[in-house]
Structures are given as C-alpha cells and as structure tokens.
Design a protein around this motif. Structure first.
Motif, short mmCIF file in Angstrom:
data_model
loop_
_atom_site.label_atom_id
_atom_site.label_comp_id
_atom_site.label_asym_id
_atom_site.label_seq_id
_atom_site.Cartn_x
_atom_site.Cartn_y
_atom_site.Cartn_z
N PRO A 181 7.13 3.63 20.86
CA PRO A 181 5.83 2.94 20.92
C PRO A 181 5.46 2.37 19.56
CG PRO A 181 5.52 5.32 20.93
CD PRO A 181 6.99 5.09 21.04
N ARG A 182 4.88 1.22 19.59
CA ARG A 182 4.47 0.57 18.34
C ARG A 182 3.08 1.05 17.96
NH1 ARG A 182 4.12 -5.96 17.05
NH2 ARG A 182 3.53 -5.73 14.83
N THR A 183 2.99 1.69 16.82
CA THR A 183 1.73 2.22 16.34
C THR A 183 1.30 1.45 15.09
OG1 THR A 183 2.90 3.90 15.06
CG2 THR A 183 2.16 4.51 17.27
N LEU A 184 0.03 1.13 15.02
CA LEU A 184 -0.53 0.43 13.87
C LEU A 184 -1.05 1.45 12.86
CD1 LEU A 184 -2.48 -2.46 15.62
CD2 LEU A 184 -0.19 -2.52 14.63
N ILE A 185 -0.64 1.30 11.63
CA ILE A 185 -1.05 2.20 10.55
C ILE A 185 -2.09 1.47 9.70
CG2 ILE A 185 -0.31 3.53 8.55
CD1 ILE A 185 2.41 3.80 9.81
N GLU A 186 -3.28 2.01 9.68
CA GLU A 186 -4.35 1.41 8.91
C GLU A 186 -4.13 1.67 7.41
OE1 GLU A 186 -7.07 -0.39 9.66
OE2 GLU A 186 -6.49 -0.55 11.76
N PRO A 187 -4.18 0.65 6.57
CA PRO A 187 -4.05 0.88 5.13
C PRO A 187 -5.29 1.53 4.57
CG PRO A 187 -4.55 -1.42 5.56
CD PRO A 187 -4.35 -0.78 6.91
N HIS A 312 3.45 7.70 1.79
CA HIS A 312 3.88 6.47 2.45
C HIS A 312 2.71 5.57 2.80
CE1 HIS A 312 7.55 4.59 3.84
NE2 HIS A 312 6.94 4.19 4.92
N ARG A 313 1.51 6.13 2.93
CA ARG A 313 0.35 5.29 3.22
C ARG A 313 0.02 4.36 2.05
NH1 ARG A 313 -3.46 5.79 7.27
NH2 ARG A 313 -1.75 6.93 8.25
N PHE A 314 0.30 4.80 0.83
CA PHE A 314 0.09 3.92 -0.33
C PHE A 314 1.09 2.77 -0.30
CE2 PHE A 314 -2.13 7.67 -1.80
CZ PHE A 314 -3.20 7.14 -2.52
N ARG A 315 2.28 3.00 0.19
CA ARG A 315 3.26 1.91 0.33
C ARG A 315 2.79 0.91 1.39
NH1 ARG A 315 8.80 0.47 -0.24
NH2 ARG A 315 9.82 -0.11 1.72
N HIS A 316 2.23 1.39 2.48
CA HIS A 316 1.66 0.49 3.49
C HIS A 316 0.51 -0.32 2.90
CE1 HIS A 316 3.55 1.27 7.41
NE2 HIS A 316 3.85 2.45 6.92
N THR A 317 -0.30 0.33 2.08
CA THR A 317 -1.43 -0.37 1.45
C THR A 317 -0.94 -1.48 0.54
OG1 THR A 317 -2.69 1.70 1.56
CG2 THR A 317 -3.54 -0.03 0.13
N PHE A 318 0.16 -1.22 -0.16
CA PHE A 318 0.75 -2.27 -1.02
C PHE A 318 1.17 -3.47 -0.19
CE2 PHE A 318 4.85 -4.06 -2.35
CZ PHE A 318 4.49 -4.65 -3.55
N GLY A 319 1.85 -3.25 0.94
CA GLY A 319 2.27 -4.37 1.78
C GLY A 319 1.10 -5.15 2.32
N THR A 320 0.02 -4.46 2.70
CA THR A 320 -1.16 -5.15 3.21
C THR A 320 -1.83 -5.96 2.12
OG1 THR A 320 -1.47 -3.37 4.81
CG2 THR A 320 -3.34 -4.82 4.41
N ASP A 321 -1.95 -5.40 0.92
CA ASP A 321 -2.58 -6.13 -0.19
C ASP A 321 -1.77 -7.37 -0.56
OD1 ASP A 321 -4.56 -4.27 -0.24
OD2 ASP A 321 -3.71 -3.10 -1.89
N MET A 322 -0.46 -7.27 -0.54
CA MET A 322 0.36 -8.44 -0.84
C MET A 322 0.20 -9.52 0.24
SD MET A 322 1.90 -7.93 -3.74
CE MET A 322 0.33 -7.15 -4.19
N HIS A 338 13.71 -4.12 1.81
CA HIS A 338 14.08 -4.10 3.23
C HIS A 338 15.26 -5.04 3.47
CE1 HIS A 338 9.73 -2.80 4.33
NE2 HIS A 338 10.52 -1.77 4.13
N ALA A 339 16.17 -4.60 4.34
CA ALA A 339 17.30 -5.44 4.70
C ALA A 339 16.93 -6.46 5.77
CB ALA A 339 18.47 -4.58 5.19
N THR A 344 9.79 -5.48 7.33
CA THR A 344 8.68 -5.78 6.43
C THR A 344 7.42 -6.11 7.21
OG1 THR A 344 10.31 -6.70 4.90
CG2 THR A 344 8.00 -7.16 4.43
N LEU A 345 7.56 -6.75 8.36
CA LEU A 345 6.40 -7.11 9.16
C LEU A 345 5.66 -5.88 9.66
CD1 LEU A 345 7.83 -10.08 11.27
CD2 LEU A 345 6.21 -10.20 9.37
N GLN A 346 6.34 -4.76 9.82
CA GLN A 346 5.67 -3.54 10.26
C GLN A 346 4.78 -2.95 9.17
OE1 GLN A 346 8.69 -0.84 11.60
NE2 GLN A 346 9.54 -2.28 13.09
N TYR A 347 5.01 -3.34 7.93
CA TYR A 347 4.25 -2.77 6.82
C TYR A 347 3.04 -3.61 6.45
CZ TYR A 347 7.82 0.71 5.77
OH TYR A 347 8.68 1.78 5.83
#
Length: 358
Positions: A181-187, A312-322, A338-339, A344-347
């Motif tokens: 299942p695809r879950t959305l992670i809030e930054p 790992h939530r801080f890494r997600h926050t980085f992707g959202t901020d970028m 990422h290969a 990357t789109l998931q982050y």
C-alpha cells in the motif's frame, strides 16, 4: 469426555460434576501427535565480520555457501545480513511445515505468505523475504520455483491476434509479490524542526541532524562518513551510499562551521578515521553505532514529544523542502542517491498545507 478435544470435566468437593468448554487450540487433541522439535536456526556474525546461518543440516551448509557467493559478488554487508535473517525465517517455516526445499513451488510460497501475514509482517518485509527465497532456491536447484497454472491444456506458441502469423515473444515472468500500500509520509513542519533542534546540546548531534535535514543523508551514510570525506577547500562532502556507490554533494557553509567546531572542541583524540565517534564511556573514540544513533533520536523524541521525528523523517523533510524550492527532479535524485526517479518521487510528497495553498 476424555477424548473430546474441547470438553473438560471438573469434580467439585461436594461430588458435583461440571462440564466446561475450552477453545480447541488450548487443549491438544489426542488424535494429533506432538509437534516436532523445531531446529534452532540463527543468524550470527562470524569472526570475519560477515553474517552466517548457524544450525545443523544440509540447508545450513547451502545457506552459508549462498551467503559467501553474494559476498564475493560485492553485495554490501547490510544485504548479506538481511539475506541471513530472511533465510532463518524461511528455514523455521520449512521445519514447521515438514517441507523440503525441492518441493517449494509458488503454491507453497503462497502458504508462506499467509503465515507471514498472520505473524504481522509488513508487505515490504514479505516481498524482501520472497526475493531472498527465490534467489536461494535458484542458487541450490538452478531454476526458479515451479509455477503451476490453473489451465491443464497446452497453450501453444503465442501469435498475434490479427493475422496469426507472427510469433509473439514470451512475456516476462512476473515474480510473486505482495501488493504494497502506498502511504504518504508527512514532512516535519518548521515549528517541529525548531522544537527538535532546541533539545540538541552537542555539536556532534547538531551536525548529524543537519546532515539529514540539509543534505538528505541516510542514517548509514552519516555513520560511514570519515574525516577525509569533508573537503574544506571547495565545501564538498563525499558520501558512500547503498551498494558502495559514492556521490559528492555541496556542503552548506553553516554545516561546515558546525563540523569544524565539533572536531575542534568535542571530538576526542582517536585513531578511528570515522567522523562521528562516541564522546564518553568505555567506547569513547570509537565509531558511533546504528543503535547509538537510534537512541539519540529516541531520547530527543521523548524530550520534545515529537513521536514522528525519527532520522528518516528528516530525510523526507529535505526532499519536500527541495521540491518546494523548485529543484529539478534529476538534481534531487542525484543528491539523495537514488538509482530510479520513481524512488525520489516517493520522498517529495508535499504536505497537506502545500496542497491547500495551491
């Protein structure tokens, strides 16, 4: 009454007889034999540092040969460790099911999936274990697990539907997997990040958090950093990612000053080339471990009440901020190591506040 699998007779002190019913799984049926003794399989780190499967039997020997093979092929230590633990889980299930390895087909693997779901395993963990099972079976038998289709007739060679002249290429075999299942992670929001940073008291801990928040590093990438990876001349940082893939990312000026203060004021003198080491205790001067990094974030979460503020939530926050800043996808993919662009789109799932503003 003695043969009834669920009934139980009780005689009181006054001589009265009572019948009480119990679930059948609590009282073993006399028609069934006692469950066979389960072989003790375990995964341990050998003296060489690589993980091996401990136990007795042919499966254990074959598993260790398989682990040695993937190690020689250049697989990372984390991958070999995951393979070892996955094989231990698979071997224990084979022992309980009284099955041999040659009898394992995709139909049998469906039963394995059912058992994993009953034990509460996550879909991603089940898929990884299925992949390990297929690799191990291919290593031992030289072929994939047998696939048994529902149709019992000969399908023939596939041809095109229009003229029936051109022979179609066989379709690629789809591996047995569980739908994830695809879950959305809030930054993390800005207020949450500020609240977390206020609880940090050491330069080392601040540098670790900022490397994840401003550079998007993984936890293991932070632990593998060495002193020589920090380039003070052109403000660059060399990172060792998954699969021993190296990449170079720009180092912010503020983070460079923070690392310099940590090395000058906090880092003890040590022969270890690691950038981040233990500051006190018996392991002082040794490379900080993954358990130590987890305890660092666990303590800060308890102190601030931010249950979602893991590494790992801080890494997600980085992707959202970028993504908010308009960074292009290929550049962000390279920075995060990422290969595939789909990873990357998931982050970079934007928060609900961003969607509401649009």
């Amino acid at each position: 009454l003695h043969r009834h699998p669920v009934a139980r007779m009780t005689i009181s002190t006054s001589g009265d007889v009572y019948l009480s019913a119990h679930p059948p799984w609590r009282i073993p049926s006399p028609m069934k034999s006692a469950s066979p003794k389960v072989a003790t399989y375990a995964a341990r780190a050998a003296s060489s540092g690589l993980f091996v499967v401990q136990g007795t039997g042919v499966l254990v020997a074959q598993a260790n040969v398989f682990l040695s093979t993937v190690t020689l092929r250049g697989f990372s230590a984390c991958t070999v460790r995951a393979y070892a633990f996955d094989l231990v889980v698979f071997f224990r299930w084979l022992q309980l099911s009284a099955l041999k390895l040659p009898a394992v087909s995709e139909t049998v693997l469906l039963e394995y999936i059912c058992t994993q779901r009953e034990q509460g395993a996550k879909p991603r963990s089940i898929n990884r274990r299925l992949s390990t099972c297929r690799l191990f079976i291919r290593h031992v038998t030289g072929q994939e697990p047998e696939r048994r289709t529902a149709s019992g007739y000969y399908r023939g060679r596939g041809r095109d539907r229009n003229l029936g002249i051109q022979v179609l290429r066989p379709r690629r075999r789809v591996a047995l997997r569980v739908k994830v299942p695809r879950t959305l992670i809030e930054p993390l929001s800005q207020s949450q990040v500020r609240q977390f940073l206020r609880s940090v008291r050491r330069y080392r801990d601040l540098a670790i958090v900022y490397l994840m928040l401003l550079c998007g590093l993984r936890s293991r990438e932070v632990l593998l950093l060495q002193l020589e990876d920090v380039s003070t001349e052109d403000l660059r940082l060399r990172v060792r990612g998954k699969g021993d893939k190296e990449r170079t990312i720009p180092l912010p000026e503020m983070l460079h000053r923070l690392l310099a203060r940590y090395v000058e004021l906090e880092r003890p003198e040590s022969n270890s080339p690691a950038l981040f080491v233990v500051l006190k205790g018996r392991q002082r001067g040794q490379r900080i471990t993954a358990a130590g990094l987890r305890s660092l974030f666990r303590y800060r979460r308890r102190a601030t009440g931010l249950q979602d503020a893991n590494a790992h939530r801080f890494r997600h926050t980085f992707g959202t901020d970028m993504a908010r800043a308009g960074v292009r996808l290929p550049i962000l993919q390279r920075m995060m190591g990422h290969a595939q662009a789909e990873t990357t789109l998931q982050y970079i799932n934007l928060a609900m506040t961003d969607v509401a503003e649009e």
